[in-house]
Scaffold this active site. Structure first.
Site, PDB file in Angstrom:
ATOM      1  N   LYS A   1      44.330  44.810  47.319  1.00 37.24           N
ATOM      2  CA  LYS A   1      45.323  45.068  48.366  1.00 37.24           C
ATOM      3  C   LYS A   1      46.692  44.540  47.936  1.00 37.24           C
ATOM      4  O   LYS A   1      47.693  45.211  48.034  1.00 37.24           O
ATOM      5  CB  LYS A   1      44.842  44.388  49.651  1.00 37.24           C
ATOM      6  CG  LYS A   1      45.713  44.621  50.852  1.00 37.24           C
ATOM      7  CD  LYS A   1      45.015  44.073  52.098  1.00 37.24           C
ATOM      8  CE  LYS A   1      45.979  44.005  53.270  1.00 37.24           C
ATOM      9  NZ  LYS A   1      45.342  43.525  54.497  1.00 37.24           N
TER      10      LYS A   1
ATOM     11  N   GLU B   1      41.751  36.545  40.056  1.00 36.61           N
ATOM     12  CA  GLU B   1      40.555  37.020  39.338  1.00 36.61           C
ATOM     13  C   GLU B   1      40.696  38.494  38.970  1.00 36.61           C
ATOM     14  O   GLU B   1      40.370  38.917  37.856  1.00 36.61           O
ATOM     15  CB  GLU B   1      39.295  36.859  40.210  1.00 36.61           C
ATOM     16  CG  GLU B   1      38.934  35.426  40.540  1.00 36.61           C
ATOM     17  CD  GLU B   1      39.558  34.959  41.844  1.00 36.61           C
ATOM     18  OE1 GLU B   1      40.686  35.401  42.187  1.00 36.61           O
ATOM     19  OE2 GLU B   1      38.928  34.128  42.531  1.00 36.61           O
TER      20      GLU B   1
ATOM     21  N   GLY C   1      41.147  43.046  54.275  1.00 43.63           N
ATOM     22  CA  GLY C   1      40.369  43.188  53.035  1.00 43.63           C
ATOM     23  C   GLY C   1      38.900  43.476  53.299  1.00 43.63           C
ATOM     24  O   GLY C   1      38.328  44.435  52.765  1.00 43.63           O
ATOM     25  N   ARG C   2      38.273  42.659  54.142  1.00 51.30           N
ATOM     26  CA  ARG C   2      36.826  42.814  54.351  1.00 51.30           C
ATOM     27  C   ARG C   2      36.494  44.011  55.246  1.00 51.30           C
ATOM     28  O   ARG C   2      35.321  44.275  55.517  1.00 51.30           O
ATOM     29  CB  ARG C   2      36.222  41.525  54.901  1.00 51.30           C
ATOM     30  CG  ARG C   2      36.854  41.005  56.178  1.00 51.30           C
ATOM     31  CD  ARG C   2      36.432  39.570  56.463  1.00 51.30           C
ATOM     32  NE  ARG C   2      37.216  38.965  57.531  1.00 51.30           N
ATOM     33  CZ  ARG C   2      38.407  38.425  57.383  1.00 51.30           C
ATOM     34  NH1 ARG C   2      38.990  38.443  56.196  1.00 51.30           N
ATOM     35  NH2 ARG C   2      39.044  37.861  58.399  1.00 51.30           N
TER      36      ARG C   2
ATOM     37  N   GLU D   1      33.844  35.052  56.865  1.00 54.31           N
ATOM     38  CA  GLU D   1      35.292  35.011  56.673  1.00 54.31           C
ATOM     39  C   GLU D   1      35.988  35.341  58.000  1.00 54.31           C
ATOM     40  O   GLU D   1      37.083  34.853  58.266  1.00 54.31           O
ATOM     41  CB  GLU D   1      35.697  36.015  55.586  1.00 54.31           C
ATOM     42  CG  GLU D   1      36.938  35.592  54.821  1.00 54.31           C
ATOM     43  CD  GLU D   1      37.142  36.412  53.563  1.00 54.31           C
ATOM     44  OE1 GLU D   1      36.720  35.957  52.492  1.00 54.31           O
ATOM     45  OE2 GLU D   1      37.702  37.505  53.645  1.00 54.31           O
TER      46      GLU D   1
ATOM     47  N   LYS E   1      43.470  30.594  46.956  1.00 53.75           N
ATOM     48  CA  LYS E   1      44.184  31.422  45.978  1.00 53.75           C
ATOM     49  C   LYS E   1      45.315  30.636  45.304  1.00 53.75           C
ATOM     50  O   LYS E   1      45.656  30.911  44.159  1.00 53.75           O
ATOM     51  CB  LYS E   1      44.743  32.687  46.645  1.00 53.75           C
ATOM     52  CG  LYS E   1      43.673  33.752  46.921  1.00 53.75           C
ATOM     53  CD  LYS E   1      44.260  35.040  47.469  1.00 53.75           C
ATOM     54  CE  LYS E   1      43.180  36.086  47.673  1.00 53.75           C
ATOM     55  NZ  LYS E   1      43.663  37.368  48.166  1.00 53.75           N
TER      56      LYS E   1
END
Ligand code: G6Q
Length: 556
Positions: free
Chosen positions: A206, A212, A267-268, A353, A512
Site C-alpha cells: 500500500k 521487508e 491493509g488487512r 490487528e 516499522k
C-alpha cells in the site's frame, strides 16, 4: 460517556452469567429437541450451527440487546456509506465498496468511488487475461509460468490464503509463490524454483515503503538484472499494487502496470482490491469476481438481516460472551479442510490487528478484555497436537469448526473420515464424559477394579466446551468470499461493542520505525552501550560473531 460495562445491558448479562454458568450443554440438549433449529442460521449454502454454545434463548436476547445498546446498526450503516469511522487516521473504511456488485454509488468526501473501483477491476481483468492467455510475454518472448507476490501483512495474508484455498480453480502450468519475510531465505529458496524469463513479480505494498517488502523487491530486482542484464526488461517482469505510484515508478515499474487502491482500504481488508491481483492471475478474473460476489452476499446479509438472524452479529456476540463473561483468553479456528490450512493465519491478523487495542474511542484505557488471541490449525492434524488441552486443559477455548459437506477431492473414505472426526470433536467437547460412563466403559473392557480406581479421574471429561460449526456445501470462490467477509464483520461488531477503533494499527507502525536504529548499530565493529543491557548484549554478541567471521573469510 459511560463504559459499556456500566450499561444496564451489560449488568443484566453479568447477572445472567451468574445464573447459567454452571449449566451443562449436555442437559440443555437433553431438555430441548429443537436446540439445533433454534440456534442455527443459514445464508446461501453456508450453515452456522451455534447450538453447542453455553447459551439459552435468554442469553441470545440479552446479547442482542447489548448490540442494540452500542448502536451496531448505525455504526454498520456509517461504515458502509463511507463515514470516516477510522477516526485516528481520519479515514473511511470501505472494503465493502470494493465488492459492491450493485454498483450503487458510495461516496468518500462527496465523490462516488465506484467508477474508480470498476476501472481498477477492468485493469486487473485486462492484465490477468493477457498473462493467462500468453499474450503477455517476458522480455525474450517467453510465457509467464510463475507469479511471485512480494508483500507482507495485509499485502500477503489475504491473497495467500485465497490462492492456497482455491487451488482446484487455478490454471495448470501457472505457479504462485508468496515472499514476505525479511529473512532472505524466503526469497532465495523461492528463486531457486524459477527462472527470470518466465517469472512475473507482483510487488504489493500500500505504502511502497514497508521495509521487508522493499528489501525483497530490490533483491528480486537485483537477481533479475544479474541474470538478464537489461534494465528495460524490468517492466515486463515487475508490476506494482500500491497507493504510491511515484515510488513504484522510481523502482522501474511502468505506470501502466501499477494497480491502484486507496487509503480507505485498510491493509488487512485489502484482498478485495488490486491486492487481489495475484489471485486474479492465478485463478482468473472470473473466480476473483466470484469471491467478490460471495463477500457481497455476506455484506447484504449483514446489512439487511435482523440482528437475531445475522450470522456475523451472532458470531461476534458469542465471542463477547466468552471473552468478557467467561474470561476466555483465546479463540481457536479449526478448518477441517486442507485447502483452508492458512485460514487461521489470515484470521489471526484480521482479528488481532483489528481488536488488539487498549484505548477506546473516547481515548480512555478500557477496563475490560478486548480482542482474543486467535490461533488454530487444520483438522484432523490439530487433534493429534493440541486438542488435548481443549478437552482437559484448565483454559476455556471457544472454537470455530469449518467443514465442507462435499470434498473437492472425493477419494475413497477420506471425506467421510474427515467429516466424522470434525463432528466427533465438537460432540465430545460439548458432552464430555461422566465418571459413571468412564467406569462402565472400563468395566466393559474387562479392566480390573484397582486399575479403574487408579486412572478413572483421568478418563473423565468435563465437556461443556463451546464450539460453532460452519458447514458449507463445497469450498468455491463464492463461499470463501462469504466466509472471509463473515469474519470481517464479526470483528467489526466486536470492535464496536468494545468501543475501539478496529481499523488502525499503531503497534505495527511503531514496529516499522523501531528497527532502523538497531540496524545502524550493526554496521561497524566495536561494542555498543547505548541501549538497555539486554539489547546491548545481543547486538554485541551478533557483532563479535559476524565481524570475526568476516575477518576469517578475508584471511582465507
Ligand atoms: C494491515 C497492516 C499491515 C500492512 C503491512 C504491509 O492492516 O497495516 O499488515 O498490511 O504492514 O503494509 P504495506 O502494504 O504498506 O506494505
Amino acid at each position: 460517556m459511560k463504559e459499556v460495562t456500566e450499561s444496564a445491558e451489560w449488568l443484566e448479562l453479568q447477572k445472567h452469567y451468574e445464573e447459567i454458568k454452571d449449566q451443562h450443554m449436555r442437559d440443555m440438549f437433553a431438555q430441548d429437541d429443537n436446540r439445533f433449529d433454534k440456534f442455527s442460521a443459514e445464508l446461501g449454502d453456508i450453515l452456522l450451527d451455534y447450538s453447542k454454545n453455553r447459551i439459552t434463548e435468554e442469553t441470545m436476547s440479552l446479547l442482542i440487546k447489548l448490540a442494540r445498546y452500542v448502536k451496531i446498526e448505525e455504526w454498520r450503516d456509517n461504515m458502509m456509506s463511507g463515514v470516516a469511522i477510522n477516526t485516528t487516521e481520519n479515514r473511511s473504511v470501505l472494503h465493502t465498496a470494493l465488492r459492491n456488485r450493485s454498483n450503487k454509488p458510495i461516496r468518500v468526501n462527496g465523490r462516488n468511488v465506484m467508477p474508480m473501483v470498476n476501472e481498477v477491476l477492468d485493469h486487473m481483468r485486462d492484465f490477468s487475461e493477457q498473462v493467462r492467455s500468453g499474450q503477455w510475454r517476458g522480455y525474450n518472448g517467453e510465457r509467464i509460468k510463475n507469479i511471485i507476490n512480494i508483500g507482507i501483512g495485509g499485502s500477503d495474508l489475504g491473497p495467500h490464503v485465497v490462492c492456497e484455498s482455491m487451488k482446484p480453480y487455478a490454471q495448470r502450468g501457472l505457479k504462485v509463490f508468496f515472499v514476505s519475510n525479511a529473512d532472505a531465505t524466503h526469497l532465495v529458496e523461492t528463486l531457486k524454483d524459477v527462472d527470470p524469463e518466465s517469472t512475473l513479480f507482483v510487488i504489493a505494498s500500500k505504502t511502497f515503503t514497508t521495509q521487508e517488502t522493499m528489501l525483497n523487491a530490490f533483491s528480486a530486482r537485483k537477481w533479475f538484472l544479474d541474470l538478464v542484464g537489461n534494465e528495460k526488461a524490468i517492466e515486463k517482469h515487475f508490476v506494482a499494487v500500491t497507493t504510491n505510484v511515484e515510488l513504484a515508478t522510481q523502482f522501474g515499474i511502468n505506470e501502466a502496470n501499477t494497480f491502484a487502491f486507496w487509503d480507505w482500504v485498510g491493509g488487512r481488508y485489502s484482498l478485495w482490491s488490486s491486492v487481489g491481483l495475484t489471485i486474479a492471475l492465478y485463478l482468473g478474473m472470473e473466480h476473483f469476481e466470484s469471491l467478490l460476489e460471495g463477500a457481497y452476499e455476506m455484506d447484504q446479509h449483514f446489512l439487511n438481516a435482523p440482528l437475531e438472524h445475522n450470522i456475523p452479529v451472532i458470531m461476534a456476540l458469542l465471542g463477547v460472551w466468552y471473552n468478557n463473561f467467561f474470561d476466555a483468553q483465546s479463540h481457536a479456528i479449526m478448518p477441517y479442510s486442507q485447502y483452508l490450512e492458512r485460514l487461521p493465519d489470515y484470521l489471526q491478523q484480521l482479528d488481532m490487528e483489528s481488536n488488539g487495542k487498549t484505548i477506546d474511542r473516547n481515548n480512555q484505557r478500557v477496563n475490560y478484555l478486548t480482542g482474543p488471541i486467535i490461533w488454530g490449525q487444520s483438522g484432523t492434524n490439530g487433534q493429534h497436537a493440541f486438542f488435548q488441552l481443549l478437552h482437559q486443559g484448565t483454559k476455556p477455548v471457544p472454537a470455530d469448526f469449518l467443514i465442507p459437506a462435499l470434498s473437492q477431492n472425493p477419494l475413497g473414505l477420506h471425506h467421510r473420515v474427515l467429516f466424522s472426526n470434525c463432528l466427533a470433536q465438537t460432540k465430545a467437547l460439548m458432552l464430555g464424559k461422566r465418571y459413571t460412563e468412564a467406569v462402565e466403559e472400563m468395566q466393559a473392557q474387562g479392566v480390573d477394579k484397582k486399575t479403574i480406581d487408579d486412572v478413572i479421574a483421568h478418563k473423565v471429561f468435563d465437556g461443556n466446551k463451546p464450539t460453532n460449526t460452519i458447514i458449507f456445501s463445497k469450498l468455491t470462490p463464492k463461499t470463501l468470499g462469504s466466509i472471509m467477509a463473515m469474519y470481517e464483520h464479526k470483528v467489526f461488531v466486536q470492535g464496536i461493542i468494545w468501543n475501539i477503533n478496529s481499523f488502525d494499527q499503531w503497534g505495527v507502525e511503531y514496529g516499522k520505525v523501531l528497527a532502523g536504529q538497531i540496524q545502524n548499530d550493526l554496521c561497524e565493529p566495536g561494542e555498543v552501550s547505548n541501549h538497555d543491557s539486554s539489547t546491548n548484549g545481543l547486538i554485541n554478541y551478533r557483532k563479535s560473531i559476524y565481524f570475526d567471521n568476516l575477518a576469517k573469510n578475508k584471511l582465507d
